[in-house]
Write a protein that holds these residues in place. Structure first.
Motif, PDB file in Angstrom:
ATOM      1  N   MET A   1      33.901  39.930  37.822  1.00 34.96           N
ATOM      2  CA  MET A   1      34.516  38.608  37.747  1.00 34.96           C
ATOM      3  C   MET A   1      35.847  38.653  38.476  1.00 34.96           C
TER       4      MET A   1
ATOM      5  N   SER B   1      37.242  32.765  30.714  1.00 35.59           N
ATOM      6  CA  SER B   1      36.092  33.114  29.864  1.00 35.59           C
ATOM      7  C   SER B   1      36.542  33.668  28.525  1.00 35.59           C
TER       8      SER B   1
ATOM      9  N   GLU C   1      38.434  33.946  36.559  1.00 35.52           N
ATOM     10  CA  GLU C   1      37.198  33.722  35.807  1.00 35.52           C
ATOM     11  C   GLU C   1      37.240  34.461  34.477  1.00 35.52           C
TER      12      GLU C   1
END
Length: 371
Positions: free
Chosen positions: A178, A186, A182
């Motif tokens: 990632m 998350s 991101e």
């Protein structure tokens, strides 16, 4: 047996010395997982007592000035991650340096602002942990089956990336790539906001009557389990990832306000629908969560009533094993003063009927069925 030296059961993917900076929960757990594979784990910690405890428990040896590690894993508190990564890169310019902090963008921005060469730095984060910290709580298996996020960039050498991936695989984790952005968005959703919600819910119990708390069952224990977590650590995490966390909290606050307004007049047109829609959206969301080993699988469960007597749990597991029942998940509940406990056993739907029939035939009482 005169020689107590044993060969590792499996060969490690990582090679050379692995230096672990920070011998707390994650650092010691990494040591416990790598040491049986024959990896030389060199531990360092600013707390001599923490370091000695980790070594006494078998997480590795004390680091020395002569060490030349191939990999450095920084497992320090979030507010000193950038300082520690910078120091390790300067001290071991040939080593790959990674960290396991739960926020990735903040320390990366800090390091970039200092103008540090980050060619051999790769931020990472194992999605694993426990509500209790420290070397005494460390376990070799906490990474097993868990995602390990790796935040590479276009300048990351392939060989360096392979080393961090090898670490994750040796620990039984699943590497997931990632970007730092991101990752932080998350974890705000699936880790940081749930922590805040659990803590706020548990805080309602601080002044609650004892008679009310005596009614608490497994549901409330499940939803507040992580409220045991250390406030000092979470203040650092939340501050470092404030923007994504605030965004999610604002959305949740709006949902809560909408349901609260509906319940102020439960007989008004649309009120029951508002509450039902909120519950239904919860059904949809929880159905999307990964199941065992990260697979989106749904399991069926049955509840066995277990007498509060010595040896009953051993007998329960023994009977399940003899029946060939693969237990996907297990929850135990025992109310204070009750003569029995409840074991909720999750299994593959295809095996549910056979499991219930088999356990009933062996004398177990299944909740919801007639004797």
């Amino acid at each position: 047996m005169t020689d107590d030296t044993r060969a590792p059961a499996l060969a490690a993917r990582v090679s050379g010395t692995v230096r672990v900076v920070g011998a707390g929960l994650l650092g010691s757990s990494i040591g416990h997982a790598l040491t049986p594979l024959g990896v030389d784990v060199a531990l360092s910690d600013t707390s001599p007592a923490q370091l000695r405890l980790a070594i006494d428990y078998g997480a590795g040896r004390a680091a020395t000035d002569a060490d030349d590690p191939a990999l450095v894993v920084v497992c320090t508190p979030p507010d000193v991650v950038a300082d520690t990564v910078a120091a390790e890169l300067a001290r071991y310019p040939r080593a790959v340096v990674t960290d396991v902090a739960s926020v990735k963008l903040d320390p990366l921005r800090d390091l970039r602002a200092r103008g540090i060469d980050l060619t051999h730095y790769i931020g990472s984060h194992p999605m694993a942990g426990r509500e209790r910290g420290g070397a005494i709580s460390a376990r070799a298996d906490i990474f097993a089956g868990r995602p390990w996020v790796i935040c590479r960039d276009e300048e990351t050498p392939a060989g360096d990336l392979a080393i961090v991936e090898a670490l994750a695989l040796d620990l039984g984790a699943t590497p997931v790539e990632m970007t730092p952005e991101e990752h932080d968005r998350s974890v705000a959703l699936v880790s940081h906001v749930p922590q805040v919600v659990a803590s706020l819910l548990a805080a309602r119990f601080a002044s609650a009557p004892e008679a009310s708390l005596a009614l608490a069952g497994q549901g409330v224990r499940d939803t507040t389990r992580i409220a045991h977590s250390a406030p000092e650590l979470w203040v650092q995490i939340l501050a470092a990832n404030a923007d994504p966390v605030v965004e999610q909290l604002d959305l949740m606050a709006a949902d809560l306000a909408r349901v609260a307004d509906a319940l102020r007049a439960p007989d008004a047109p649309g009120s029951r629908r508002t509450a039902a829609d909120a519950m239904r959206q919860g059904n949809v969301g929880v159905a999307r969560l990964p199941g065992k080993h990260g697979q989106k699988r749904r399991f069926e469960s049955f509840v066995v009533m277990v007498d509060d007597a010595s040896g009953q749990l051993g007998r329960l597991f023994g009977d399940l094993g003899e029946l060939g029942v693969n237990v996907e998940d297990l929850r135990l509940e025992h109310s204070p003063g009750a003569p029995l406990g409840l074991a909720e056993i999750s299994v593959d739907p295809a095996t549910l009927e056979a499991a219930v029939d088999g356990m009933s035939a062996r004398g177990w009482r299944i909740a919801g069925t007639s004797d």
